[in-house]
Scaffold this motif. Structure first.
Motif, PDB file in Angstrom:
ATOM      1  N   ILE A 207     -71.102  21.007 -13.593  1.00 46.56           N
ATOM      2  CA  ILE A 207     -72.182  20.666 -12.657  1.00 46.56           C
ATOM      3  C   ILE A 207     -71.606  20.003 -11.412  1.00 46.56           C
ATOM      4  CG2 ILE A 207     -74.264  19.281 -12.360  1.00 46.56           C
ATOM      5  CD1 ILE A 207     -74.659  19.562 -15.436  1.00 46.56           C
ATOM      6  N   ALA A 208     -70.682  19.053 -11.614  1.00 50.01           N
ATOM      7  CA  ALA A 208     -70.071  18.371 -10.468  1.00 50.01           C
ATOM      8  C   ALA A 208     -69.350  19.351  -9.559  1.00 50.01           C
ATOM      9  CB  ALA A 208     -69.105  17.295 -10.971  1.00 50.01           C
ATOM     10  N   THR A 209     -68.637  20.308 -10.134  1.00 49.27           N
ATOM     11  CA  THR A 209     -67.919  21.299  -9.342  1.00 49.27           C
ATOM     12  C   THR A 209     -68.872  22.144  -8.506  1.00 49.27           C
ATOM     13  OG1 THR A 209     -66.168  21.417 -11.006  1.00 49.27           O
ATOM     14  CG2 THR A 209     -66.320  23.254  -9.457  1.00 49.27           C
ATOM     15  N   VAL A 210     -69.982  22.551  -9.121  1.00 44.68           N
ATOM     16  CA  VAL A 210     -70.971  23.354  -8.388  1.00 44.68           C
ATOM     17  C   VAL A 210     -71.566  22.559  -7.236  1.00 44.68           C
ATOM     18  CG1 VAL A 210     -73.177  24.559  -8.565  1.00 44.68           C
ATOM     19  CG2 VAL A 210     -71.508  24.758 -10.401  1.00 44.68           C
ATOM     20  N   LEU A 211     -71.911  21.295  -7.478  1.00 43.40           N
ATOM     21  CA  LEU A 211     -72.527  20.474  -6.435  1.00 43.40           C
ATOM     22  C   LEU A 211     -71.564  20.228  -5.285  1.00 43.40           C
ATOM     23  CD1 LEU A 211     -74.494  17.840  -8.575  1.00 43.40           C
ATOM     24  CD2 LEU A 211     -75.273  20.017  -7.639  1.00 43.40           C
ATOM     25  N   VAL A 212     -70.305  19.950  -5.605  1.00 45.30           N
ATOM     26  CA  VAL A 212     -69.309  19.754  -4.545  1.00 45.30           C
ATOM     27  C   VAL A 212     -69.110  21.039  -3.754  1.00 45.30           C
ATOM     28  CG1 VAL A 212     -66.873  19.291  -4.094  1.00 45.30           C
ATOM     29  CG2 VAL A 212     -68.130  17.850  -5.708  1.00 45.30           C
ATOM     30  N   GLY A 213     -69.085  22.177  -4.453  1.00 42.16           N
ATOM     31  CA  GLY A 213     -68.940  23.454  -3.767  1.00 42.16           C
ATOM     32  C   GLY A 213     -70.102  23.768  -2.856  1.00 42.16           C
ATOM     33  N   ALA A 214     -71.292  23.255  -3.190  1.00 44.46           N
ATOM     34  CA  ALA A 214     -72.480  23.545  -2.386  1.00 44.46           C
ATOM     35  C   ALA A 214     -72.628  22.605  -1.197  1.00 44.46           C
ATOM     36  CB  ALA A 214     -73.725  23.479  -3.263  1.00 44.46           C
ATOM     37  N   VAL A 215     -72.454  21.306  -1.420  1.00 41.64           N
ATOM     38  CA  VAL A 215     -72.738  20.342  -0.341  1.00 41.64           C
ATOM     39  C   VAL A 215     -71.590  19.391  -0.057  1.00 41.64           C
ATOM     40  CG1 VAL A 215     -75.220  20.407  -0.695  1.00 41.64           C
ATOM     41  CG2 VAL A 215     -73.846  18.798  -2.019  1.00 41.64           C
ATOM     42  N   GLY A 216     -70.483  19.499  -0.774  1.00 38.25           N
ATOM     43  CA  GLY A 216     -69.355  18.615  -0.527  1.00 38.25           C
ATOM     44  C   GLY A 216     -69.459  17.325  -1.320  1.00 38.25           C
ATOM     45  N   ALA A 217     -68.333  16.624  -1.383  1.00 36.59           N
ATOM     46  CA  ALA A 217     -68.268  15.414  -2.204  1.00 36.59           C
ATOM     47  C   ALA A 217     -68.996  14.231  -1.586  1.00 36.59           C
ATOM     48  CB  ALA A 217     -66.804  15.047  -2.448  1.00 36.59           C
ATOM     49  N   THR A 218     -69.270  14.262  -0.272  1.00 39.06           N
ATOM     50  CA  THR A 218     -69.863  13.106   0.405  1.00 39.06           C
ATOM     51  C   THR A 218     -71.369  13.240   0.597  1.00 39.06           C
ATOM     52  OG1 THR A 218     -69.370  14.108   2.560  1.00 39.06           O
ATOM     53  CG2 THR A 218     -67.713  12.626   1.615  1.00 39.06           C
ATOM     54  N   ALA A 219     -71.996  14.216  -0.027  1.00 39.04           N
ATOM     55  CA  ALA A 219     -73.439  14.422   0.126  1.00 39.04           C
ATOM     56  C   ALA A 219     -74.216  13.237  -0.428  1.00 39.04           C
ATOM     57  CB  ALA A 219     -73.861  15.710  -0.570  1.00 39.04           C
ATOM     58  N   LEU A 220     -75.420  13.029   0.097  1.00 38.91           N
ATOM     59  CA  LEU A 220     -76.272  11.949  -0.381  1.00 38.91           C
ATOM     60  C   LEU A 220     -76.745  12.234  -1.809  1.00 38.91           C
ATOM     61  CD1 LEU A 220     -78.440  11.365   2.816  1.00 38.91           C
ATOM     62  CD2 LEU A 220     -76.537   9.962   1.982  1.00 38.91           C
TER      63      LEU A 220
END
Length: 567
Positions: free
Chosen positions: A87-100
């Motif tokens: 899940i973390a990998t998908v979220l980082v791939g979508a909006v980056g690690a610094t997303a709110l």
């Protein structure tokens, strides 16, 4: 209609058949289960890159949904350590690690909706066989790689500092830099290691004692009493989650969909394997398709309450069963208890140290790793050991989602390899043993001059028929005075049209060389296909025998040869 409701909504049947005598045990098991659900839910939410509160929302909603749609009486769903990094990998791939956080929560909810819909479709379409896409060796390698990835990712939090890094290598480098720069907080290390030791020691020596609960309670009490000065969770938002539609931009859907496929396969595999294990203990049958509907419904429900994808949990299910759980009321009690915590005492866990949450995740990662299984694969079959190593390296070096894709691809390729290059054997008659046997095992087995008994341990299909043809051509070139090639066809479970065309051409070629192609022990469905392909207009119908003995007897009658020992 009543029958359909009972079939697809097992909760209705569970309510109708519930016995009052089960109530005390279900209530007690639910309370015990809550002590594990709360810290693990929060820890696995952070593992997925989400606020801890979303782990509690997810746990509560998915338990209620599965109680309605899930067929198992004791299976427990919730946030999972194996899904967190995906899940973390998908979220980082979508909006980056610094997303709110709010943006990540919306995307995670959309991801949960996608996973839920995929599982529902798989359940209604009876696609439970998709769980077989991960073979045991690749699953072992994948989980070992995942365990190492989780461990490295959580160590900075255990040591009291934050570290970035992309992938295992990047995270390891950042961890080393943080240690070298003196960022380690001794108090945080002491708290985290204490919690980890409590969980691991009690898990081994006294598995009935809730080690996670004890570690959480002791560390939470120690923070204010000893003024430890470590990072804590803080007060949770008060109240229950409100329904919200999952939200994601069009640009993010492709990334989310790709991740949802991988998460669905892992969730499906976990569900089927865990359900099978616990059903075997209780003497019940697994309803694989309904399990997919149940977990799919749980994911869909979680998506509307700021949740993220969930799967079954072997550890939480074991805790519930050991505590005496009889039905899914145990999960309902756990969900209600979490709701009461959020309504009445949201500050109860405000002093829970972050290093303790990291210890909870690390303990789960250690339980994922299975080094004895790797050693067993090395002893039993080297090829499958290297498949496990490849899956491990895929996860460790390339990342969780690429590693997942590699694990599935390797599983499929391993099956294809076995069909492409199946085991082949020349058979002979060994002294003191009935039947006909592989001459590699029995090198002194007798043979009949001019006859080759050949076994091909796979269906004849487009991928391997040329291997089959080349081996028969080799016999024609190398065997002196060859007259018959008898195919021990019992292992041949299919013949496709490509193979039929090659067999027709091969038979003509062998006939021109004075060699007959003969089949023995061919299964009736395969023989019917051969007839339908009209191969018997080329291959002599008299050259199909019910047994190898019949074929050998016919050859001996025709040639008058006798059994001969190999020179």
């Amino acid at each position: 209609m009543a029958v359909d409701v009972a079939r697809w909504v097992p909760g209705v049947t569970a309510v109708r058949s519930y016995r009052v005598a089960w109530l005390p045990r279900d209530l007690m098991a639910g309370i015990v289960l809550t002590t594990l659900l709360v810290p693990q839910g929060m820890a696995y939410a952070e593992l997925a890159g989400l606020p801890p509160i979303t782990g509690l929302y997810t746990s509560m909603v998915c338990l209620l949904a599965y109680a309605v749609f899930g067929p198992s009486r004791v299976l427990v769903l919730g946030p999972d350590s194996s899904l967190g990094p995906m899940i973390a990998t998908v979220l980082v791939g979508a909006v980056g690690a610094t997303a709110l956080p709010a943006e990540k929560v919306g995307l995670a909810a959309t991801l949960s909706l996608m996973v839920g819909v995929m599982l529902l479709v798989a359940g209604f379409a009876k696609l439970g066989f998709l769980a077989d896409l991960l073979s045991h060796p690749t699953q072992v390698g994948y989980l070992n790689g995942l365990a190492l990835t989780i461990l490295i990712g959580q160590l900075p939090k255990l040591f009291g500092f934050s570290a970035g890094g992309d992938g295992l290598l990047g995270e390891t480098a950042e961890l080393m830099r943080g240690i070298a720069a003196g960022k380690v907080v001794p108090t945080a290390v002491a708290v985290g290691v204490f919690g980890l030791v409590v969980m691991l020691v009690l898990g081994r020596l006294a598995p009935r004692v809730p080690g996670v609960l004890l570690a959480v309670v002791l560390s939470t009490l120690a923070v204010p009493l000893l003024d430890l000065g470590v990072r804590v969770v803080g007060t949770l938002p008060q109240g229950l989650p409100t329904p919200e539609l999952p939200s994601a931009g069009l640009d993010d859907l492709a990334v989310l969909a790709a991740g949802a496929i991988g998460i669905t396969v892992v969730s499906l595999t976990d569900t089927i394997s865990t359900a099978s294990a616990f059903a075997a203990r209780t003497g019940r049958e697994v309803r694989g398709n309904q399990e997919m509907v149940g977990i799919g419904a749980a994911n869909v429900a979680a998506s509307f309450f700021q949740g993220f994808p969930v799967s079954t949990s072997g550890s939480r299910t074991a805790v519930a069963q050991q505590a005496g759980a009889r039905t899914q009321l145990t999960g309902v009690v756990g969900a209600v208890a979490i709701g009461l915590l959020l309504l009445i005492a949201p500050g109860l866990l405000k002093n829970l140290p972050q290093p303790t949450l990291a210890a909870v995740v690390i303990a789960a990662a250690i339980s994922l790793a299975d080094l004895p299984a790797m050693a067993s694969l090395w002893r039993r079959r080297k090829v499958e050991f290297w498949l496990a190593v490849a899956a491990f390296l895929g996860v460790a070096v390339l990342g969780v989602l690429p590693g997942m894709a590699i694990a599935v691809a390797l599983s499929v390729l391993n099956v294809f390899r076995r069909v492409w290059w199946p085991y082949q054997a020349v058979l002979g008659r060994a002294d003191g043993v009935d039947g006909f046997h592989d001459t590699r095992t029995y090198p002194d087995a007798a043979h009949l001059p001019g006859l080759v008994l050949f076994r091909f341990d796979a269906p004849l299909v487009f991928a391997n028929v040329r291997v089959f043809r080349d081996r028969l051509r080799e016999f024609a070139r190398t065997e002196p005075g060859l007259r018959w090639i008898v195919i021990a066809a019992e292992p041949i479970t299919d013949v496709d049209t490509t193979a039929a065309d090659v067999l027709e051409e091969l038979d003509r070629e062998l006939n021109d060389a004075g060699i007959s192609l003969v089949f023995a022990e061919m299964k009736t469905p395969v023989h019917e296909k051969v007839d339908r392909y009209q191969l018997t207009r080329v291959i002599d119908p008299a050259h199909f025998f019910p047994t190898i003995d019949d074929a050998v007897a016919a050859y001996r009658r025709e040639t008058g040869t006798t059994w001969t020992q190999p020179s």
